[in-house]
Write an enzyme that holds these catalytic residues in place. Structure first.
Site, PDB file in Angstrom:
ATOM      1  N   HIS A  65     -18.453 -62.416  54.146  1.00 58.97           N
ATOM      2  CA  HIS A  65     -18.706 -62.276  55.577  1.00 58.97           C
ATOM      3  C   HIS A  65     -19.922 -61.405  55.883  1.00 58.97           C
ATOM      4  CE1 HIS A  65     -14.134 -62.961  56.258  1.00 58.97           C
ATOM      5  NE2 HIS A  65     -14.737 -63.992  55.725  1.00 58.97           N
ATOM      6  N   TYR A 135     -12.116 -50.448  56.378  1.00 59.99           N
ATOM      7  CA  TYR A 135     -13.532 -50.743  56.568  1.00 59.99           C
ATOM      8  C   TYR A 135     -14.041 -49.935  57.754  1.00 59.99           C
ATOM      9  CZ  TYR A 135     -12.004 -55.331  54.693  1.00 59.99           C
ATOM     10  OH  TYR A 135     -11.440 -56.357  53.980  1.00 59.99           O
TER      11      TYR A 135
END
Ligand SMILES: Cc1cn([C@H]2C[C@H](O)[C@@H](COP(=O)(O)OP(=O)(O)O[C@H]3O[C@H](C)C(=O)[C@H](O)[C@H]3O)O2)c(=O)[nH]c1=O
Length: 186
Positions: A65, A135
């Site tokens: 991604h 994240y």
């Protein structure tokens, strides 16, 4: 007292971040992010978003991604449970490491994190069941700017350590790169 140590990696801006454990008889404290310390590793932005993923099955792959400019983002990825094989791919047009990939083992035990610069795609394979990642993102999620590469794309040549047992339908559907792909201009 510094809570991080940094190791520059073969892709410009990619950095292994060792998160120090401050331990005592009760256990430990470790820092997940520190804007003052991470500036030294190139993180100039405030944290825009923090995400948490749980991946149930060993061998699962999530990725690859990225967000298209102007929503290109930095990510600081930490594994807080289990172990993953964490991969960054350089998508920057004109980069000497364009389409090169690099991987690090991140685990609850080793306390390593991967700082991924803008213009790189990110993905991982879980090496244990019940793998959890945190994240830190330098930009907010922008679905309209989402991009993805197929984790099994032969042009990328990522050699996943385990048999890939599961991917999302969306990740499986990312098109394979053709020679027209020139990368991202940041
Ligand atoms: C990133 C994001 C996603 N979503 C929604 C979009 C989908 O409906 C659902 C799952 O998203 P996705 O399949 O993109 O999530 P992952 O495949 O787990 O992606 C994660 O793992 C890979 C390896 C990464 O690098 C991504 O940054 C990270 O988000 O959550 C949100 O609502 N907010 C968000 O910030």
């Amino acid at each position: 007292m510094s809570c991080f140590s940094f190791t520059a990696l073969p892709i410009k801006g990619l950095c292994r971040v060792q998160r120090e454990h401050i331990g005592d008889s009760r256990g430990f404290l470790s820092r997940l992010f520190c804007v003052d310390e991470l500036r030294a590793a190139g993180w100039e932005h405030p944290v825009a978003q923090i995400n948490h993923t749980y991946t149930a099955r060993r061998g699962t792959v999530r990725g690859m991604h990225f967000q298209h400019p102007p929503h290109a983002e930095m990510k600081l990825v930490s594994c807080v449970r289990g172990e993953v094989w964490d991969v960054a791919i350089d998508l920057r047009a004109g980069s000497p490491t364009f389409l090169h990939w690099y991987a690090e083992h991140l685990s609850e035990e080793n306390g390593s994190a991967l700082l991924i610069p803008e213009g790189c795609a990110h993905g991982f394979q879980s090496l244990t069941d019940d793998a959890e990642l945190i994240y830190c993102h330098s930009m907010a999620y922008a679905p309209q700017a989402e991009g993805g590469l197929n984790p099994l794309d032969g042009r990328l040549g990522v050699s996943w350590p385990l048999e890939v047992v599961e991917m999302s339908a969306r990740d499986s559907a990312h098109p394979m790169l053709d020679s027209q792909f020139k990368g991202l201009t940041l």
